[in-house]
Design a protein around this motif. Structure first.
Motif, PDB file in Angstrom:
ATOM      1  N   ALA A   1      32.134  85.787  25.546  1.00  0.00           N
ATOM      2  CA  ALA A   1      30.976  84.069  25.913  1.00  0.00           C
ATOM      3  C   ALA A   1      30.896  83.496  25.666  1.00  0.00           C
ATOM      4  CB  ALA A   1      29.773  85.408  26.965  1.00  0.00           C
TER       5      ALA A   1
ATOM      6  N   GLU B   1      34.109  82.344  25.389  1.00  0.00           N
ATOM      7  CA  GLU B   1      35.431  81.551  26.715  1.00  0.00           C
ATOM      8  C   GLU B   1      34.321  80.177  27.028  1.00  0.00           C
ATOM      9  OE1 GLU B   1      34.465  84.493  29.309  1.00  0.00           O
ATOM     10  OE2 GLU B   1      36.716  85.497  28.986  1.00  0.00           O
ATOM     11  N   ALA B   2      33.386  79.878  26.589  1.00  0.00           N
ATOM     12  CA  ALA B   2      32.966  78.547  26.582  1.00  0.00           C
ATOM     13  C   ALA B   2      32.798  77.765  25.918  1.00  0.00           C
ATOM     14  CB  ALA B   2      30.627  78.771  26.849  1.00  0.00           C
TER      15      ALA B   2
ATOM     16  N   LYS C   1      36.156  76.757  27.058  1.00  0.00           N
ATOM     17  CA  LYS C   1      36.058  75.475  28.597  1.00  0.00           C
ATOM     18  C   LYS C   1      35.332  74.446  27.797  1.00  0.00           C
ATOM     19  CE  LYS C   1      33.695  75.692  33.228  1.00  0.00           C
ATOM     20  NZ  LYS C   1      32.332  76.120  33.856  1.00  0.00           N
TER      21      LYS C   1
END
Length: 92
Positions: A64, A67-68, A71
């Motif tokens: 998580a 991925e953040a 992004k």
């Protein structure tokens, strides 16, 4: 080779003159260590922003956080407690 030493002695631009963390010599996507990691922290200091550190407790929290970071196209630090690091390494 010491990236930080190259910056200081080879006439490379000071950290504040870089526009992006991606301009730092040796910077790449993925895990960075040593002199490049130190240069990222120096860049953040020069630009007056923080690199966030996230204490993770599982592989899903690691994914998580990664991925953040992808992004928002920003470096992050993943940190573990001593017990958490032992667990993730299969030693607990």
């Amino acid at each position: 080779s010491c990236v930080w030493c190259q910056i200081m002695t080879a006439g490379l631009e000071p950290m504040a003159s870089y526009n992006s963390v991606w301009d730092i010599p040796g910077m790449k996507a993925g895990v960075v260590t040593g002199d490049v990691a130190w240069a990222i922290l120096e860049f953040a200091k020069a630009k007056k922003f923080a690199i966030p550190a996230f204490n993770v407790t599982s592989s899903s929290s690691i994914v998580a956080v990664l991925e953040a970071a992808k992004k928002i196209n920003s470096p992050i630090m993943i940190q573990f407690s001593q017990g958490g690091a032992q667990f993730m390494a299969g030693k607990a």
